[in-house]
Design an enzyme around this catalytic site. Structure first.
Site, PDB file in Angstrom:
ATOM      1  N   SER A  19      38.765  52.089  38.244  1.00  0.00           N
ATOM      2  CA  SER A  19      39.060  53.206  37.342  1.00  0.00           C
ATOM      3  C   SER A  19      37.799  53.961  36.948  1.00  0.00           C
ATOM      4  CB  SER A  19      39.767  52.698  36.082  1.00  0.00           C
ATOM      5  OG  SER A  19      38.928  51.834  35.351  1.00  0.00           O
ATOM      6  N   SER A  41      43.192  48.923  38.258  1.00  0.00           N
ATOM      7  CA  SER A  41      42.522  48.359  37.071  1.00  0.00           C
ATOM      8  C   SER A  41      43.621  48.046  36.052  1.00  0.00           C
ATOM      9  CB  SER A  41      41.494  49.335  36.487  1.00  0.00           C
ATOM     10  OG  SER A  41      42.097  50.246  35.584  1.00  0.00           O
ATOM     11  N   ASP A  69      45.610  43.492  36.165  1.00  0.00           N
ATOM     12  CA  ASP A  69      44.558  42.738  35.480  1.00  0.00           C
ATOM     13  C   ASP A  69      44.229  41.551  36.389  1.00  0.00           C
ATOM     14  OD1 ASP A  69      43.117  40.922  33.922  1.00  0.00           O
ATOM     15  OD2 ASP A  69      44.148  41.504  32.083  1.00  0.00           O
ATOM     16  N   VAL A  70      42.989  41.477  36.877  1.00  0.00           N
ATOM     17  CA  VAL A  70      42.652  40.447  37.872  1.00  0.00           C
ATOM     18  C   VAL A  70      42.707  39.029  37.309  1.00  0.00           C
ATOM     19  CG1 VAL A  70      41.269  41.979  39.337  1.00  0.00           C
ATOM     20  CG2 VAL A  70      40.141  40.691  37.489  1.00  0.00           C
ATOM     21  N   ASN A  96      35.469  43.941  42.828  1.00  0.00           N
ATOM     22  CA  ASN A  96      34.481  44.673  42.027  1.00  0.00           C
ATOM     23  C   ASN A  96      34.718  44.563  40.518  1.00  0.00           C
ATOM     24  OD1 ASN A  96      32.498  47.089  41.557  1.00  0.00           O
ATOM     25  ND2 ASN A  96      34.442  47.734  40.637  1.00  0.00           N
ATOM     26  N   SER A 148      25.719  40.000  40.868  1.00  0.00           N
ATOM     27  CA  SER A 148      24.702  40.722  40.100  1.00  0.00           C
ATOM     28  C   SER A 148      23.382  39.980  40.277  1.00  0.00           C
ATOM     29  CB  SER A 148      25.091  40.714  38.615  1.00  0.00           C
ATOM     30  OG  SER A 148      24.000  41.091  37.811  1.00  0.00           O
ATOM     31  N   TYR A 161      27.881  35.710  31.639  1.00  0.00           N
ATOM     32  CA  TYR A 161      27.968  36.610  32.795  1.00  0.00           C
ATOM     33  C   TYR A 161      27.128  36.067  33.962  1.00  0.00           C
ATOM     34  CZ  TYR A 161      27.378  41.157  35.237  1.00  0.00           C
ATOM     35  OH  TYR A 161      27.346  42.187  36.146  1.00  0.00           O
ATOM     36  N   ALA A 163      26.233  32.988  34.587  1.00  0.00           N
ATOM     37  CA  ALA A 163      26.857  31.787  35.150  1.00  0.00           C
ATOM     38  C   ALA A 163      28.049  32.169  36.024  1.00  0.00           C
ATOM     39  CB  ALA A 163      27.300  30.852  34.023  1.00  0.00           C
ATOM     40  N   LYS A 165      28.600  35.075  37.566  1.00  0.00           N
ATOM     41  CA  LYS A 165      28.155  35.793  38.760  1.00  0.00           C
ATOM     42  C   LYS A 165      27.454  34.861  39.749  1.00  0.00           C
ATOM     43  CE  LYS A 165      29.447  40.126  37.987  1.00  0.00           C
ATOM     44  NZ  LYS A 165      30.572  40.728  38.733  1.00  0.00           N
TER      45      LYS A 165
HETATM   46  P1  NDP Z   1      32.192  49.375  34.613  1.00  0.00           P
HETATM   47  O1  NDP Z   1      32.138  48.588  33.352  1.00  0.00           O
HETATM   48  O2  NDP Z   1      31.720  50.783  34.616  1.00  0.00           O
HETATM   49  O3  NDP Z   1      33.696  49.322  35.175  1.00  0.00           O
HETATM   50  C1  NDP Z   1      34.324  48.070  35.275  1.00  0.00           C
HETATM   51  C2  NDP Z   1      35.627  48.216  36.011  1.00  0.00           C
HETATM   52  O4  NDP Z   1      36.268  46.935  36.024  1.00  0.00           O
HETATM   53  C3  NDP Z   1      36.559  49.199  35.345  1.00  0.00           C
HETATM   54  O5  NDP Z   1      37.253  49.926  36.331  1.00  0.00           O
HETATM   55  C4  NDP Z   1      37.517  48.290  34.568  1.00  0.00           C
HETATM   56  O6  NDP Z   1      38.784  48.917  34.500  1.00  0.00           O
HETATM   57  C5  NDP Z   1      37.579  47.080  35.495  1.00  0.00           C
HETATM   58  N1  NDP Z   1      38.007  45.849  34.841  1.00  0.00           N
HETATM   59  C6  NDP Z   1      37.439  45.207  33.800  1.00  0.00           C
HETATM   60  N2  NDP Z   1      38.139  44.109  33.490  1.00  0.00           N
HETATM   61  C7  NDP Z   1      39.189  44.058  34.360  1.00  0.00           C
HETATM   62  C8  NDP Z   1      40.273  43.161  34.560  1.00  0.00           C
HETATM   63  N3  NDP Z   1      40.442  42.072  33.792  1.00  0.00           N
HETATM   64  N4  NDP Z   1      41.157  43.428  35.555  1.00  0.00           N
HETATM   65  C9  NDP Z   1      41.005  44.516  36.327  1.00  0.00           C
HETATM   66  N5  NDP Z   1      39.999  45.401  36.202  1.00  0.00           N
HETATM   67  C10 NDP Z   1      39.111  45.170  35.222  1.00  0.00           C
HETATM   68  O7  NDP Z   1      31.477  48.493  35.717  1.00  0.00           O
HETATM   69  P2  NDP Z   1      30.379  48.848  36.818  1.00  0.00           P
HETATM   70  O8  NDP Z   1      30.888  49.902  37.710  1.00  0.00           O
HETATM   71  O9  NDP Z   1      29.082  48.976  36.124  1.00  0.00           O
HETATM   72  O10 NDP Z   1      30.325  47.444  37.597  1.00  0.00           O
HETATM   73  C11 NDP Z   1      31.181  47.139  38.681  1.00  0.00           C
HETATM   74  C12 NDP Z   1      30.844  45.736  39.162  1.00  0.00           C
HETATM   75  O11 NDP Z   1      29.444  45.652  39.456  1.00  0.00           O
HETATM   76  C13 NDP Z   1      31.117  44.655  38.104  1.00  0.00           C
HETATM   77  O12 NDP Z   1      31.557  43.487  38.742  1.00  0.00           O
HETATM   78  C14 NDP Z   1      29.740  44.429  37.490  1.00  0.00           C
HETATM   79  O13 NDP Z   1      29.614  43.160  36.913  1.00  0.00           O
HETATM   80  C15 NDP Z   1      28.865  44.602  38.716  1.00  0.00           C
HETATM   81  N6  NDP Z   1      27.484  44.931  38.404  1.00  0.00           N
HETATM   82  C16 NDP Z   1      27.191  46.115  37.766  1.00  0.00           C
HETATM   83  C17 NDP Z   1      25.886  46.413  37.485  1.00  0.00           C
HETATM   84  C18 NDP Z   1      25.489  47.669  36.792  1.00  0.00           C
HETATM   85  O14 NDP Z   1      24.297  47.783  36.420  1.00  0.00           O
HETATM   86  N7  NDP Z   1      26.383  48.643  36.620  1.00  0.00           N
HETATM   87  C19 NDP Z   1      24.774  45.490  37.829  1.00  0.00           C
HETATM   88  C20 NDP Z   1      25.212  44.302  38.506  1.00  0.00           C
HETATM   89  C21 NDP Z   1      26.510  44.039  38.771  1.00  0.00           C
HETATM   90  P3  NDP Z   1      39.758  48.998  33.230  1.00  0.00           P
HETATM   91  O15 NDP Z   1      38.931  48.907  31.998  1.00  0.00           O
HETATM   92  O16 NDP Z   1      40.419  50.338  33.450  1.00  0.00           O
HETATM   93  O17 NDP Z   1      40.680  47.835  33.425  1.00  0.00           O
END
Ligand code: NDP
Length: 259
Positions: A19, A41, A69-70, A96, A148, A161, A163, A165
């Site tokens: 999303s 999402s 919701d995953v 992701n 990460s 987080y 642990a 990852k």
């Molecule tokens: P954002 O926080 O910008 O977006 C997270 C996404 O995950 C949203 O689309 C949210 O959608 C979705 N999400 C959260 N919880 C759930 C759930 N329970 N079920 C389904 N969807 C879920 O994240 P980023 O784009 O920054 O990060 C993406 C990935 O990369 C993540 O795994 C993050 O840990 C990893 N990462 C990011 C880094 C960064 O600096 N940005 C660095 C290292 C790793 P919604 O709220 O609509 O459900």
């Protein structure tokens, strides 16, 4: 050089947590290359907006929106079912979806700990286990996990987080070994800091702050992670199995003169 081997055209790709941020960029980029993408999402209206945005942007790949919701196995099973119904199979799963918050270890409640482990690690388990039979039936597939650098070396005030990852990384290598004979390649990306809405809310850094004309590369863009995801999803990475590819813009070095 031919670029055909980097293509994901006609592949069916589930991108969890698409999303916003990295997931949204991956979905848009893969669709522009001709993939059929499932944007998913917890927020139905947000993923519907992104799927409509993709439909406006490209005629090459199709996009459908599915709320999921995953952390909820029934919803994950329904996501896979909806994908097969729409596109016939699942070629690529990108785990992701992720979330975190910053807190000292002593301040993290059991509920807070479980929530972060549940989304980042358990969610990856659910989605991967649910697509396994579909990919096997299809004669193979690709799973890309998103860990990460926090999962490699740790990160301040992020024990939960880090642990979770770290678990994603060893899940990747172990499952890659287990599923190799089914021709399902499992790999992982470990990003450093990437300018996304998630990071903006936690750290106040915006994607417009990223200056690629400067030599400083401490902050990446979602596009730079999407390019790597496309490589891992494509036949160009056929010799990479069970690997975690770090994308963090600065060299890995143990000692610096910085204090
Ligand atoms: P954002 O926080 O910008 O977006 C997270 C996404 O995950 C949203 O689309 C949210 O959608 C979705 N999400 C959260 N919880 C759930 C759930 N329970 N079920 C389904 N969807 C879920 O994240 P980023 O784009 O920054 O990060 C993406 C990935 O990369 C993540 O795994 C993050 O840990 C990893 N990462 C990011 C880094 C960064 O600096 N940005 C660095 C290292 C790793 P919604 O709220 O609509 O459900």
């Amino acid at each position: 050089m031919t670029t055909e081997q980097f293509s994901v055209a006609r592949k069916t790709v589930i991108v969890t947590g698409s999303s916003q941020g990295i997931g949204r960029t991956i979905a848009r980029q893969f669709a522009a290359d001709g993939a059929n993408v499932v944007v998913t999402s917890r927020d139905e209206s947000k993923v519907e907006t992104i799927a409509a945005e993709i439909a406006d942007e490209t005629t090459d790949g199709e996009a459908i929106a599915v709320e999921c919701d995953v952390t909820n196995r029934d919803e994950v099973d329904a996501l896979v079912e909806a994908t097969v119904e729409a596109f016939g199979t699942v070629d690529v799963l990108i785990n992701n979806a992720g979330a975190s918050f910053m807190a000292d270890f002593d301040e993290i409640s059991e509920n807070g700990w479980r929530t972060i482990v549940d989304i980042n690690l358990h969610g990856t388990f659910h989605c991967t286990q649910a697509v396994g039979p579909v990919m096997r039936e299809n004669g193979g597939g690709v799973v890309i996990n998103v860990s990460s650098t926090a999962g490699q070396k740790g990160s301040p005030r992020m024990t939960h987080y880090s642990a979770a990852k770290a678990g994603v990384i060893t899940l990747t290598s172990t499952l890659a070994y287990e599923w190799a004979e089914d021709d399902i390649r499992v790999n992982c990306i470990a990003p450093g800091f990437v300018a996304t809405p998630g990071v903006a809310s936690q750290m106040g850094v915006d994607v417009d702050d990223v200056d690629r004309d400067s030599v400083s590369r401490r902050m990446g863009t979602p596009e730079e992670i999407a390019d790597l995801a496309q490589f891992l999803a494509s036949p160009a990475s056929s010799y990479l199995v069970g690997e975690t590819v770090t994308a963090k813009g600065v060299p890995r070095i143990e000692e610096t003169h910085e204090v």
